[in-house]
Design a protein around this motif. Structure first.
Motif, mmCIF file in Angstrom:
data_model
loop_
_atom_site.group_PDB
_atom_site.id
_atom_site.type_symbol
_atom_site.label_atom_id
_atom_site.label_comp_id
_atom_site.label_asym_id
_atom_site.label_seq_id
_atom_site.Cartn_x
_atom_site.Cartn_y
_atom_site.Cartn_z
ATOM 1 N N TYR A 45 40.740 32.838 31.949
ATOM 2 C CA TYR A 45 41.230 31.582 31.429
ATOM 3 C C TYR A 45 42.621 31.771 30.839
ATOM 4 C CZ TYR A 45 36.510 29.657 31.745
ATOM 5 O OH TYR A 45 35.303 29.211 32.181
ATOM 6 N N GLU A 46 43.589 31.054 31.349
ATOM 7 C CA GLU A 46 44.935 31.104 30.794
ATOM 8 C C GLU A 46 45.078 30.145 29.621
ATOM 9 O OE1 GLU A 46 47.091 33.241 31.628
ATOM 10 O OE2 GLU A 46 46.136 34.044 33.419
ATOM 11 N N ASP A 47 44.287 29.087 29.632
ATOM 12 C CA ASP A 47 44.349 28.070 28.590
ATOM 13 C C ASP A 47 43.530 28.528 27.384
ATOM 14 O OD1 ASP A 47 44.444 25.862 27.036
ATOM 15 O OD2 ASP A 47 43.778 24.460 28.583
ATOM 16 N N LYS A 48 44.157 28.543 26.180
ATOM 17 C CA LYS A 48 43.486 28.996 24.971
ATOM 18 C C LYS A 48 42.312 28.081 24.606
ATOM 19 C CE LYS A 48 45.999 30.968 21.893
ATOM 20 N NZ LYS A 48 46.963 31.264 20.795
ATOM 21 N N ILE A 49 42.458 26.772 24.835
ATOM 22 C CA ILE A 49 41.393 25.832 24.517
ATOM 23 C C ILE A 49 40.156 26.114 25.358
ATOM 24 C CG2 ILE A 49 40.704 23.395 24.591
ATOM 25 C CD1 ILE A 49 43.530 22.652 23.862
ATOM 26 N N ARG A 50 40.366 26.442 26.657
ATOM 27 C CA ARG A 50 39.245 26.744 27.541
ATOM 28 C C ARG A 50 38.540 28.033 27.107
ATOM 29 N NH1 ARG A 50 39.042 23.922 32.319
ATOM 30 N NH2 ARG A 50 37.998 25.646 33.366
ATOM 31 N N LYS A 51 39.311 28.982 26.582
ATOM 32 C CA LYS A 51 38.695 30.212 26.057
ATOM 33 C C LYS A 51 37.796 29.889 24.868
ATOM 34 C CE LYS A 51 42.403 33.413 27.373
ATOM 35 N NZ LYS A 51 43.427 34.354 26.870
ATOM 36 N N ILE A 52 38.309 29.040 23.981
ATOM 37 C CA ILE A 52 37.528 28.669 22.790
ATOM 38 C C ILE A 52 36.256 27.930 23.195
ATOM 39 C CG2 ILE A 52 37.538 27.227 20.716
ATOM 40 C CD1 ILE A 52 40.527 27.834 20.461
ATOM 41 N N LEU A 53 36.388 27.024 24.185
ATOM 42 C CA LEU A 53 35.223 26.272 24.645
ATOM 43 C C LEU A 53 34.178 27.192 25.275
ATOM 44 C CD1 LEU A 53 36.805 23.043 26.202
ATOM 45 C CD2 LEU A 53 35.479 23.239 24.080
ATOM 46 N N ARG A 112 29.267 23.880 32.915
ATOM 47 C CA ARG A 112 29.196 23.403 34.307
ATOM 48 C C ARG A 112 30.212 22.300 34.596
ATOM 49 N NH1 ARG A 112 29.258 23.752 38.844
ATOM 50 N NH2 ARG A 112 27.648 23.384 40.410
ATOM 51 N N ILE A 113 30.371 21.367 33.652
ATOM 52 C CA ILE A 113 31.202 20.194 33.919
ATOM 53 C C ILE A 113 32.638 20.402 33.473
ATOM 54 C CG2 ILE A 113 31.486 17.730 33.440
ATOM 55 C CD1 ILE A 113 28.445 17.598 33.013
ATOM 56 N N ILE A 114 32.826 20.897 32.240
ATOM 57 C CA ILE A 114 34.189 21.018 31.697
ATOM 58 C C ILE A 114 34.851 22.311 32.164
ATOM 59 C CG2 ILE A 114 35.546 21.171 29.564
ATOM 60 C CD1 ILE A 114 33.474 19.398 28.237
ATOM 61 N N LEU A 115 34.099 23.439 32.056
ATOM 62 C CA LEU A 115 34.687 24.725 32.419
ATOM 63 C C LEU A 115 34.473 25.084 33.898
ATOM 64 C CD1 LEU A 115 33.579 26.772 29.271
ATOM 65 C CD2 LEU A 115 35.796 25.697 29.704
ATOM 66 N N SER A 116 33.650 24.310 34.584
ATOM 67 C CA SER A 116 33.384 24.516 36.025
ATOM 68 C C SER A 116 32.885 25.906 36.311
ATOM 69 C CB SER A 116 34.652 24.230 36.845
ATOM 70 O OG SER A 116 35.079 22.895 36.653
#
Length: 337
Positions: free
Chosen positions: A47-55, A330-334
């Motif tokens: 994950y390059e996006d920090k928010i996606r890492k946190i999620l 499944r939906i947000i992080l795929s």
């Protein structure tokens, strides 16, 4: 008190540290399949996006929390209540509360400021009832008329709700103390309680009704009913404000308070009780406490446990956490689960 009927279910929590330890050894490493297009030395997906890492971390936290709550539900948690069950009858205490407009006078001292006579009476009665377990309590409202509001009962919530609903002027503008006492006596005379007493709380003289207060006191004495009389309020000009029940208008001003305590002292003496002069909440509380001690009756009792199952609550939270984690992954992080 929370109690677990199946505590051995908590052994499943050992799965979490075991799984973490095995993952550290590499046994549960994510498998990846390389698709070589060219020899370009690329990296696997991160994950390059920090928010996606946190999620992603948060979703894993939800999964772990869901597993913990699921384990708790398997342990069959129950909330255990201890109930005191009396096997013998306690005393019957019937309050006769003056609700004439003068009870709206604000002259009862508190630690910070002052309150009305009727509100102070309510607070004192509530304090007594909260500390009592075995006695039954009743309530008669009295002004120019009188009515039984609550017959002697152990249902404290019902009693307190009816007490809170009373308002000044509801039963007229006078003080028919004789009728109020007689109404209370009528509802106590057939009681099988070993001790029966009337607690009269008033700020005035008997100026209404057809029954003299000494007649009522003599009747109480004949029936073995004790009368405690509490004369509440100070003397002089005191502020007053209340809603007139007939017109619906607010009445405010000053009330000249000056009543003779001698008739109340006399009826308390006739009915083997005691008179208390009340000018502040502390005096009211101590007077009611003394009455409670005088009327205390030794009772036999036992404790009964009552359990409320709550495994469904923890199971519902676990399912909610699992669903939220699934939706994130499944939906947000795929992610493929």
């Amino acid at each position: 008190m929370l109690h677990f009927e199946n505590p051995f279910a908590f052994i499943f929590l050992l799965v979490l540290p075991i799984f973490y330890a095995l993952k550290k050894t590499g046994l549960f490493r994510h498998h990846s399949f390389s698709l070589t297009i060219s020899d370009w030395g690329g990296k696997t997906f991160v994950y390059e996006d920090k928010i996606r890492k946190i999620l992603s971390v948060f979703a894993n936290f939800l999964l772990i929390s869901g597993f913990i709550f699921l384990t708790i539900s398997f342990s069959n948690p129950v909330i255990r209540h201890q109930e005191k069950i009396f096997t013998s009858r306690g005393s019957d205490i019937l309050f006769v509360l003056d609700t004439s407009p003068s009870m709206a006078s604000r002259d009862i001292a508190l630690v910070n400021g002052s309150t009305t006579r009727i509100e102070a009476s309510r607070q004192g009665i509530k304090s007594l009832i909260s500390s009592e377990n075995g006695s039954s309590f009743g309530l008669v409202a009295m002004a120019s008329e009188a009515a039984l509001i609550v017959p002697p009962t152990k249902d404290k919530n019902f009693f307190l709700n009816r007490l809170d609903a009373l308002s000044v002027g509801e039963f007229g503008e006078g003080s028919a103390i004789g009728i109020g006492l007689t109404t209370a006596i009528y509802h106590l005379v057939s009681s099988a309680a070993p001790k029966k007493c009337i607690v009269l709380i008033t700020d005035g003289e008997n100026n209404a009704g057809e029954i003299h207060i000494e007649t009522a006191a003599n009747l109480a004495n004949e029936k073995g009913i004790t009368i405690y009389a509490l004369g509440i309020g100070t003397k002089g000009s005191v502020p007053i404000e209340y809603i007139d029940k007939k017109s619906g208008k607010i009445r405010s001003g000053f009330y000249e308070s000056d009543f003779n305590a001698e008739p109340l002292q006399k009826i308390a003496g006739i009915a083997n009780g005691k008179y208390f002069g009340i000018e502040n909440l502390n005096e009211l509380s101590s007077s009611l406490s003394e009455i409670s001690q005088n009327e205390e009756e030794t009772q036999s009792f036992y404790y009964r446990s009552r359990d409320t199952e709550c495994y469904g609550f923890f199971l519902a939270i676990a399912m909610l956490l699992f669903f939220t984690a699934f939706a994130l992954k499944r939906i947000i992080l795929s992610e493929l689960l």
